[in-house]
Design a protein around this motif. Sequence first.
Motif, PDB file in Angstrom:
ATOM      1  N   ALA A 132       0.834  -1.202   0.000  1.00 52.29           N
ATOM      2  CA  ALA A 132       0.000   0.000   0.000  1.00 52.29           C
ATOM      3  C   ALA A 132       0.872   1.256   0.000  1.00 52.29           C
ATOM      4  O   ALA A 132       0.626   2.198  -0.747  1.00 52.29           O
ATOM      5  N   SER A 133       1.919   1.261   0.809  1.00 49.89           N
ATOM      6  CA  SER A 133       2.792   2.429   0.867  1.00 49.89           C
ATOM      7  C   SER A 133       3.594   2.591  -0.417  1.00 49.89           C
ATOM      8  O   SER A 133       3.754   3.706  -0.930  1.00 49.89           O
ATOM      9  N   VAL A 134       4.087   1.498  -0.951  1.00 48.79           N
ATOM     10  CA  VAL A 134       4.806   1.554  -2.230  1.00 48.79           C
ATOM     11  C   VAL A 134       3.880   2.124  -3.311  1.00 48.79           C
ATOM     12  O   VAL A 134       4.293   2.967  -4.114  1.00 48.79           O
ATOM     13  N   ALA A 135       2.608   1.715  -3.306  1.00 46.14           N
ATOM     14  CA  ALA A 135       1.651   2.217  -4.293  1.00 46.14           C
ATOM     15  C   ALA A 135       1.426   3.717  -4.128  1.00 46.14           C
ATOM     16  O   ALA A 135       1.329   4.446  -5.125  1.00 46.14           O
ATOM     17  N   VAL A 136       1.344   4.192  -2.900  1.00 45.16           N
ATOM     18  CA  VAL A 136       1.183   5.637  -2.651  1.00 45.16           C
ATOM     19  C   VAL A 136       2.351   6.404  -3.256  1.00 45.16           C
ATOM     20  O   VAL A 136       2.158   7.410  -3.952  1.00 45.16           O
ATOM     21  N   LEU A 137       3.568   5.949  -3.014  1.00 44.65           N
ATOM     22  CA  LEU A 137       4.748   6.661  -3.512  1.00 44.65           C
ATOM     23  C   LEU A 137       4.776   6.691  -5.033  1.00 44.65           C
ATOM     24  O   LEU A 137       5.133   7.711  -5.637  1.00 44.65           O
ATOM     25  N   ARG A 138       4.382   5.610  -5.645  1.00 47.07           N
ATOM     26  CA  ARG A 138       4.300   5.592  -7.117  1.00 47.07           C
ATOM     27  C   ARG A 138       3.184   6.529  -7.608  1.00 47.07           C
ATOM     28  O   ARG A 138       3.358   7.252  -8.586  1.00 47.07           O
ATOM     29  N   LYS A 139       2.052   6.485  -6.927  1.00 46.39           N
ATOM     30  CA  LYS A 139       0.890   7.275  -7.348  1.00 46.39           C
ATOM     31  C   LYS A 139       1.173   8.780  -7.322  1.00 46.39           C
ATOM     32  O   LYS A 139       0.659   9.513  -8.162  1.00 46.39           O
ATOM     33  N   ILE A 140       1.999   9.237  -6.375  1.00 46.41           N
ATOM     34  CA  ILE A 140       2.276  10.680  -6.307  1.00 46.41           C
ATOM     35  C   ILE A 140       3.398  11.103  -7.250  1.00 46.41           C
ATOM     36  O   ILE A 140       3.788  12.269  -7.280  1.00 46.41           O
TER      37      ILE A 140
END
Length: 176
Positions: free
Chosen positions: A144-152
């Motif tokens: 979930a955190s890895v996805a957040v960093l990619r998403k931003i």
Amino acid sequence: MSQPMADAPVTESERLSFSVFAPDDAALLAGLHSDPEGERYLFRDGMVWSEAYATSEIAKWRQTFADKGYSKFKLTRNSDGAFLGRAGFGFEETHGVAELGYTIIRAEWGKGYATEAAARLARWFFEEDLDDRFIAFAVPENTASVAVLRKIGMREIAPLTIKGIVCTSFEMVAAR
């Protein structure tokens, strides 16, 4: 840099306010970091935060804000002032650069707060001209955190080893 008034937002997003933690926020912070499920990716080896430890962290974060203009901020919901967690920047000494991080209380997971907080903080960091770049990292299992960093829009870089754990790592560089 002087400290803002207690609970005065340093910045805001559509749903969130970011303020410097006050010393009397120690119980909130200790509670946030006492949930084993929420802590499993935070390199604390199962450590539960006491109020005394939270007080010492708040003092460090307040000093970082005074010295560098950024900090780990108290995250609250604009609509009702509810405490949602912490989000902001620390100084990652090994690499000599600001490091973005966030922790949201478990009851609020899955509502987009981490993504909204990370995106707002990334813009704020460069709007305030705090530095030319910052990093972020997460253990690979924290999808979930890895996805957040990619998403931003953060760019993946070579993995970093933090406290003996190889982490998926990212950077964001100011557009000049």
